[in-house]
Design an enzyme around this catalytic site. Structure first.
Site, PDB file in Angstrom:
ATOM      1  NE  ARG A 110      95.442  53.076  66.916  1.00 28.44           N
ATOM      2  CZ  ARG A 110      96.345  52.570  67.757  1.00 28.44           C
ATOM      3  NH1 ARG A 110      96.758  53.261  68.799  1.00 28.44           N
ATOM      4  NH2 ARG A 110      96.833  51.364  67.559  1.00 28.44           N
ATOM      5  CG  LEU A 113      93.647  53.809  71.773  1.00 30.66           C
ATOM      6  CD1 LEU A 113      93.860  55.208  71.218  1.00 30.66           C
ATOM      7  CD2 LEU A 113      94.535  53.563  72.974  1.00 30.66           C
ATOM      8  NE  ARG A 115      89.007  45.727  69.905  1.00 30.14           N
ATOM      9  CZ  ARG A 115      88.916  44.624  69.198  1.00 30.14           C
ATOM     10  NH1 ARG A 115      89.230  43.458  69.735  1.00 30.14           N
ATOM     11  NH2 ARG A 115      88.504  44.672  67.956  1.00 30.14           N
ATOM     12  CG  ASP A 128      82.104  70.753  57.790  1.00 31.77           C
ATOM     13  OD1 ASP A 128      81.466  69.726  57.513  1.00 31.77           O
ATOM     14  OD2 ASP A 128      81.729  71.575  58.645  1.00 31.77           O
ATOM     15  CB  VAL A 136      89.175  70.080  69.294  1.00 28.89           C
ATOM     16  CG1 VAL A 136      88.753  69.774  70.718  1.00 28.89           C
ATOM     17  CG2 VAL A 136      90.032  71.332  69.272  1.00 28.89           C
ATOM     18  CG  LEU A 137      91.346  64.382  69.062  1.00 23.68           C
ATOM     19  CD1 LEU A 137      92.594  63.579  69.389  1.00 23.68           C
ATOM     20  CD2 LEU A 137      90.600  63.773  67.902  1.00 23.68           C
ATOM     21  CD  GLU A 138      84.813  66.373  70.351  1.00 22.06           C
ATOM     22  OE1 GLU A 138      84.820  65.209  69.912  1.00 22.06           O
ATOM     23  OE2 GLU A 138      84.753  67.366  69.617  1.00 22.06           O
ATOM     24  CE1 TYR A 171      83.074  74.723  60.348  1.00 21.69           C
ATOM     25  CE2 TYR A 171      85.227  75.734  60.569  1.00 21.69           C
ATOM     26  CZ  TYR A 171      84.025  75.340  61.123  1.00 21.69           C
ATOM     27  OH  TYR A 171      83.785  75.578  62.449  1.00 21.69           O
TER      28      TYR A 171
END
Length: 193
Positions: A110, A113, A115, A128, A136-138, A171
């Protein structure tokens, strides 16, 4: 062709695309569906190993990764996580996503965020065809201030692109897929390559 909000609503209602929990209409806008921060995360320990040699043996890479990545931790619904400047952490989405074999998903952070310095994915934004599971977010805090993150906040947006034909090897049907049916925060499995 990217799906519009009308297309997304239609694909969801026909269960061609599955997002659980089912998104409210106000979360589907333009070409995206807003998704939320889940309550599962892993953080990286400081100074537990000097480096990870990605050309090393699979066993050595796995051992080094186990030294630097915490076990999965589960927060209560309103418990905050403090992401310090320069810190990397792994989080899961609240939503569980299932894509058909003719649709690819794209994850975008977003702008509001970004900024503040928050990167929600470090380069892996493709989902995929045939995917099923949490995303999972890094997270990386590139800003100068600690960011306080609470489960349930809007964290990213998904868009979807229709393929010309269904893929032959989706996948979740490939034996070598390292993260299939991912539930929670699965750390890097680069040692399985």
């Amino acid at each position: 062709m990217r799906l519009s909000d009308t297309d997304i609503e239609e694909w969801l209602s026909k269960k061609k695309l599955v997002i659980q929990p089912y998104p409210k209409k106000q979360l589907i806008n333009g070409i995206t569906v807003d998704i939320h921060l889940g309550n599962k995360f892993r953080f990286f320990y400081d100074h537990t190993t000097s480096c990870i040699d990605l050309s090393g043996s699979k066993e050595k890479i796995a051992l080094d990764l186990n030294k630097i990545v915490s076990c999965e931790t589960i927060f209560s619904k309103k418990e905050p996580f403090f992401l310090k400047p320069g810190a990397l952490a792994l989080f899961s989405t609240l939503e569980n996503i299932t894509l058909p074999n003719n649709l690819v998903g794209w994850l975008d952070g977003r702008s509001s965020l970004a900024r503040l310095g928050l990167m929600v994915h470090v380069t892996s934004h493709r989902i995929d065809p045939g995917w099923h599971g949490n995303i999972v977010l890094e997270f990386f805090n590139a800003g100068k201030l600690t960011l306080v993150l609470t489960p349930g906040i809007k964290i990213a947006a998904l868009s979807f692109e229709l393929l010309s034909k269904p893929v032959l090897r989706p996948y979740n049907s490939r034996n070598e897929s390292k993260y299939k049916r991912q539930n929670g925060v699965v750390p890097s499995r680069i040692y399985e390559e």
